[in-house]
Design a protein around this motif. Structure first.
Motif, PDB file in Angstrom:
ATOM      1  N   ALA A  15     -18.754   3.806  25.425  1.00 36.23           N
ATOM      2  CA  ALA A  15     -19.193   2.654  25.076  1.00 36.23           C
ATOM      3  C   ALA A  15     -19.808   1.501  25.475  1.00 36.23           C
ATOM      4  O   ALA A  15     -20.848   1.743  26.110  1.00 36.23           O
ATOM      5  N   VAL A  16     -20.465   1.193  24.047  1.00 35.46           N
ATOM      6  CA  VAL A  16     -21.247   0.655  24.362  1.00 35.46           C
ATOM      7  C   VAL A  16     -20.811  -1.273  24.426  1.00 35.46           C
ATOM      8  O   VAL A  16     -19.687  -1.298  23.629  1.00 35.46           O
ATOM      9  N   THR A  17     -22.155  -1.831  24.844  1.00 32.04           N
ATOM     10  CA  THR A  17     -21.803  -3.187  24.785  1.00 32.04           C
ATOM     11  C   THR A  17     -22.932  -4.382  24.254  1.00 32.04           C
ATOM     12  O   THR A  17     -24.094  -3.405  24.512  1.00 32.04           O
ATOM     13  N   LEU A  21     -26.388  -1.659  24.352  1.00 23.60           N
ATOM     14  CA  LEU A  21     -26.250  -1.401  23.349  1.00 23.60           C
ATOM     15  C   LEU A  21     -28.434  -1.427  22.519  1.00 23.60           C
ATOM     16  O   LEU A  21     -28.700  -0.505  22.234  1.00 23.60           O
ATOM     17  N   GLY A  22     -29.603  -2.126  23.193  1.00 20.65           N
ATOM     18  CA  GLY A  22     -30.663  -1.937  23.322  1.00 20.65           C
ATOM     19  C   GLY A  22     -30.732  -0.793  23.613  1.00 20.65           C
ATOM     20  O   GLY A  22     -31.557  -0.077  23.126  1.00 20.65           O
ATOM     21  N   TRP A  23     -30.580  -0.308  24.753  1.00 18.49           N
ATOM     22  CA  TRP A  23     -30.676   1.167  25.400  1.00 18.49           C
ATOM     23  C   TRP A  23     -30.150   1.898  24.508  1.00 18.49           C
ATOM     24  O   TRP A  23     -30.436   2.939  24.625  1.00 18.49           O
ATOM     25  N   TRP A  24     -29.677   2.018  23.776  1.00 20.02           N
ATOM     26  CA  TRP A  24     -29.275   2.620  23.143  1.00 20.02           C
ATOM     27  C   TRP A  24     -29.645   3.081  22.109  1.00 20.02           C
ATOM     28  O   TRP A  24     -29.653   3.848  21.030  1.00 20.02           O
ATOM     29  N   GLU A  25     -29.953   2.515  21.502  1.00 19.62           N
ATOM     30  CA  GLU A  25     -30.947   1.724  20.246  1.00 19.62           C
ATOM     31  C   GLU A  25     -32.122   2.749  20.413  1.00 19.62           C
ATOM     32  O   GLU A  25     -32.552   3.050  20.243  1.00 19.62           O
ATOM     33  N   ARG A  44     -34.652  -2.478  36.653  1.00 18.99           N
ATOM     34  CA  ARG A  44     -33.088  -1.806  36.540  1.00 18.99           C
ATOM     35  C   ARG A  44     -32.771  -0.897  35.860  1.00 18.99           C
ATOM     36  O   ARG A  44     -33.282  -1.116  34.320  1.00 18.99           O
ATOM     37  N   HIS A  45     -31.996  -0.130  36.048  1.00 23.02           N
ATOM     38  CA  HIS A  45     -30.401   0.903  35.221  1.00 23.02           C
ATOM     39  C   HIS A  45     -29.465   1.189  36.491  1.00 23.02           C
ATOM     40  O   HIS A  45     -29.603   1.374  37.152  1.00 23.02           O
ATOM     41  N   PRO A  46     -28.165   0.961  35.294  1.00 22.94           N
ATOM     42  CA  PRO A  46     -27.999   0.716  33.931  1.00 22.94           C
ATOM     43  C   PRO A  46     -28.065  -1.142  33.507  1.00 22.94           C
ATOM     44  O   PRO A  46     -27.889  -1.356  34.737  1.00 22.94           O
ATOM     45  N   PRO A  47     -28.441  -0.685  32.204  1.00 19.96           N
ATOM     46  CA  PRO A  47     -28.612  -2.062  31.851  1.00 19.96           C
ATOM     47  C   PRO A  47     -27.541  -3.199  32.613  1.00 19.96           C
ATOM     48  O   PRO A  47     -26.297  -3.080  32.582  1.00 19.96           O
ATOM     49  N   SER A  48     -27.511  -4.331  32.801  1.00 20.86           N
ATOM     50  CA  SER A  48     -26.716  -5.150  33.196  1.00 20.86           C
ATOM     51  C   SER A  48     -27.621  -6.953  32.964  1.00 20.86           C
ATOM     52  O   SER A  48     -28.469  -7.084  32.753  1.00 20.86           O
ATOM     53  N   PRO A  49     -26.635  -7.658  32.844  1.00 24.16           N
ATOM     54  CA  PRO A  49     -26.886  -9.221  32.126  1.00 24.16           C
ATOM     55  C   PRO A  49     -27.757  -9.954  32.845  1.00 24.16           C
ATOM     56  O   PRO A  49     -28.635 -10.637  32.874  1.00 24.16           O
ATOM     57  N   GLU A 133     -25.600   8.167  14.955  1.00 21.47           N
ATOM     58  CA  GLU A 133     -26.679   7.092  16.549  1.00 21.47           C
ATOM     59  C   GLU A 133     -26.635   7.234  17.500  1.00 21.47           C
ATOM     60  O   GLU A 133     -26.646   6.151  18.463  1.00 21.47           O
ATOM     61  N   LEU A 134     -26.266   8.828  18.198  1.00 19.07           N
ATOM     62  CA  LEU A 134     -25.829   8.767  19.099  1.00 19.07           C
ATOM     63  C   LEU A 134     -26.523   9.999  20.255  1.00 19.07           C
ATOM     64  O   LEU A 134     -26.060  10.785  20.187  1.00 19.07           O
ATOM     65  N   ALA A 135     -27.270  10.046  21.071  1.00 27.08           N
ATOM     66  CA  ALA A 135     -28.519  10.131  22.328  1.00 27.08           C
ATOM     67  C   ALA A 135     -28.148  10.162  23.372  1.00 27.08           C
ATOM     68  O   ALA A 135     -27.847   9.082  23.586  1.00 27.08           O
ATOM     69  N   VAL A 136     -28.156  11.524  23.558  1.00 26.87           N
ATOM     70  CA  VAL A 136     -27.739  11.431  25.365  1.00 26.87           C
ATOM     71  C   VAL A 136     -28.782  11.884  25.909  1.00 26.87           C
ATOM     72  O   VAL A 136     -29.332  13.130  26.156  1.00 26.87           O
TER      73      VAL A 136
END
Ligand code: ZN
Length: 146
Positions: A15-17, A21-25, A44-49, A133-136
């Motif tokens: 799920a992209v939030t 989003l920038g991380w998945w891009e 930090r990782h995972p991304p957080s606000p 558009e999805l790479a893991v």
């Protein structure tokens, strides 16, 4: 060029939030990044606000080389999806990312038997394209381990 796949088509997609989003891009371009606080520089990782160190809300993406060391790992023997039945056992690992400033990536160790995986083992990221558009990022053991 054939895409390398380690996990089945039926795997649920992440799920992209707005925060991720920038991380998945970046991932779609096969670039591994960590979030870097614009205020204090902490990564930090995972991304957080919000930065856990200074509570700053501004950040940027810092590209890292995609290598690291296994911090810890577990071996999954239970197929949580029917299509995983022929893929078990597989390894889920937490990787200390080189140049990540302490950021860690939860990933799978691929192309290795679970018995070959050790804490501290060196790994390099390999990308699994799971859609247009999805790479893991997965990780492969690097030569020179053990
Ligand atoms: Zn900060």
């Amino acid at each position: 060029m054939t895409a390398t796949r380690w996990f089945p088509e039926s795997m649920p997609v992440p799920a992209v939030t707005a925060d991720t989003l920038g991380w998945w891009e970046a991932a779609a371009e096969h670039r591994l990044v960590v979030q870097a606080c614009s205020g204090c520089g902490r990564t930090r990782h995972p991304p957080s606000p919000m930065c856990p160190a200074c509570r700053g809300r501004s950040s940027s993406w810092k590209e890292v080389p995609g290598t690291g060391s296994i911090y810890t790992f577990t071996v999954v023997h239970q197929a949580f999806l029917p299509d995983l039945a022929e893929r078990v056992p597989y390894v889920v690992a937490v990787v200390d990312l080189d140049e990540g400033g302490g950021a860690r990536l939860v990933t799978n160790i691929v192309d290795a038997a679970p018995a070959e995986v050790v804490i501290g083992g060196r790994v390099g990221v390999v990308w699994e394209d799971m859609g247009p558009e999805l790479a893991v990022p997965r990780a492969r053991l690097l030569a020179g381990n053990g």
